[in-house]
Each structure stands twice: as C-alpha cells, then as structure tokens.
Design a protein around this motif. Structure first.
Motif, PDB file in Angstrom:
ATOM      1  N   SER A   2      -1.716 -40.204  21.463  1.00 41.11           N
ATOM      2  CA  SER A   2      -1.270 -39.874  20.113  1.00 41.11           C
ATOM      3  C   SER A   2      -1.455 -41.059  19.175  1.00 41.11           C
ATOM      4  N   ILE A   4       0.753 -42.222  17.204  1.00 43.73           N
ATOM      5  CA  ILE A   4       1.938 -43.083  17.302  1.00 43.73           C
ATOM      6  C   ILE A   4       1.789 -44.040  18.480  1.00 43.73           C
ATOM      7  N   SER A  16       6.558 -41.131  13.039  1.00 44.40           N
ATOM      8  CA  SER A  16       5.789 -39.942  12.670  1.00 44.40           C
ATOM      9  C   SER A  16       6.091 -39.556  11.219  1.00 44.40           C
ATOM     10  N   LYS A  20       3.179 -39.303   8.466  1.00 46.32           N
ATOM     11  CA  LYS A  20       2.982 -38.041   7.752  1.00 46.32           C
ATOM     12  C   LYS A  20       3.038 -38.262   6.244  1.00 46.32           C
TER      13      LYS A  20
END
Length: 197
Positions: A2, A4, A16, A20
């Motif tokens: 991911s 992250i 996150s 975002k």
C-alpha cells in the motif's frame, strides 16, 4: 504494497486521511481520476505516471528549473514522505484516456513514435518512453496523456523547461527533439499517444 506502507518504509508515516486530502487537492486541477483535464489550460494526466518522473519534475518546479508558478506553490510544501505516497498513488491509477484527439493523423503519429524522423535526427519516441508509451523511471508515461497538453508542451518546450542552464532537469534530453519536430509531426504524435491505454 500500500501507499501508506511504502511511505512508512521511508521512515515517516503518512495517514490515509492526509494522503486522501492531498490527492483530492491534486485532482482539482488534474481531473477526477487524475486522467487530465481540459480547460482554458490543459492539465496533464498523472494517472499511471512514473514516480521518478513526477518527483524529478516537482523538484524542477521548486528549483525554478521548470517554470510554473502554480506548481511551484504546490510542490515546495510537499514532504519527502508525502511525495513518495502521492507518486505511488498516481502510479497505481489507470483510468481510460479522455480521448478527443483528431484521428486523421494517428497513423503518422504511430510511425513517428515507433520509427522517429531519421531525416531530422529525431529518434523513435519508443526508445525512451517504451513500446507501450508507459515510460520507465525518469522517462514519463505518454499513454493516455491529453492531446492538447502534449501538443502544447512540445511546441513550447524552451519557454517552460530548462530555465536553469547550469542545473537542468531530466527532461533536457527532449529539447533538441522537440525543436526538430514540425507542428504537424507534434500534432500527429500527440494524437497517437493520447489514445493509448
């Protein structure tokens, strides 16, 4: 892995929520799925773009080696961890191209992309950008890039890029190529790459 987790590998965690928020901010100009945006000034597709290329260009904006006041303001506040997270996020996006380019000159664009223009010492675009135009490392993805954006950039290369001759960015290799292409050839290549997925 991911986004992250990749940011964590660099020693700093990007939440996150923060990622975002920053991604949504970028999409304000670069389109809902970062596929580019047509307006009074075409915004490039970031989706599927090579992380190394994005990072190099953002540094060029910050260091005034590439001229764009808006992108300077965006780029100079990005931490290394956020930059890594963003570039990975964009690399993993792959929406359909927006299309809209004239189709009459796609065949000529494909020929230039694959074979170059030997009479003008222009190498095949594929030699750096790959046979599928998805780029590699410092060489950007061209597949699905907006036709009008590619046309504008190749036409105005010297006005935006290479502003610091003593410290050029990685795109300097394109200056003599862009200079040797005719306007008709530029439009053909732009039409061809814009419809690639």
């Amino acid at each position: 892995m991911s986004t992250i987790a990749q940011a964590q590998d660099k020693g700093v965690q990007i939440s996150s929520h923060d990622l975002k928020a920053k991604t949504e901010y970028c999409k304000t100009c670069h389109g809902i799925d970062a596929q580019g945006f047509r307006g009074s000034y075409p915004m490039p597709r970031l989706a599927g773009q090579q992380p190394e290329y994005i990072e190099n260009q953002l540094k060029a904006f910050v260091e005034h080696r590439r001229n764009n006041p808006v992108m300077f303001n965006v780029a100079h506040v990005l931490s290394p961890a956020m930059l890594a997270a963003l570039t990975t996020e964009f690399k993993n996006l792959n929406p359909k191209p927006l299309g809209g380019a004239p189709t009459a000159n796609v065949a000529e664009g494909k020929k230039i992309y694959e074979e170059g223009v030997p009479s003008a010492n222009v190498p095949p675009c594929a030699s750096c950008h790959g046979p599928d135009a998805k780029g590699d490392g410092q060489f950007p993805r061209l597949a699905g890039q907006l036709n009008d954006y590619v046309t504008r950039k190749l036409t105005n290369w010297d006005k935006e890029r290479g502003q610091d001759k003593a410290n050029p960015d990685s795109s300097t290799i394109m200056q003599p190529i862009a200079h040797e292409l005719t306007q008709a050839q530029i439009k053909s290549v732009a039409a061809y790459v814009s419809q690639l997925e």
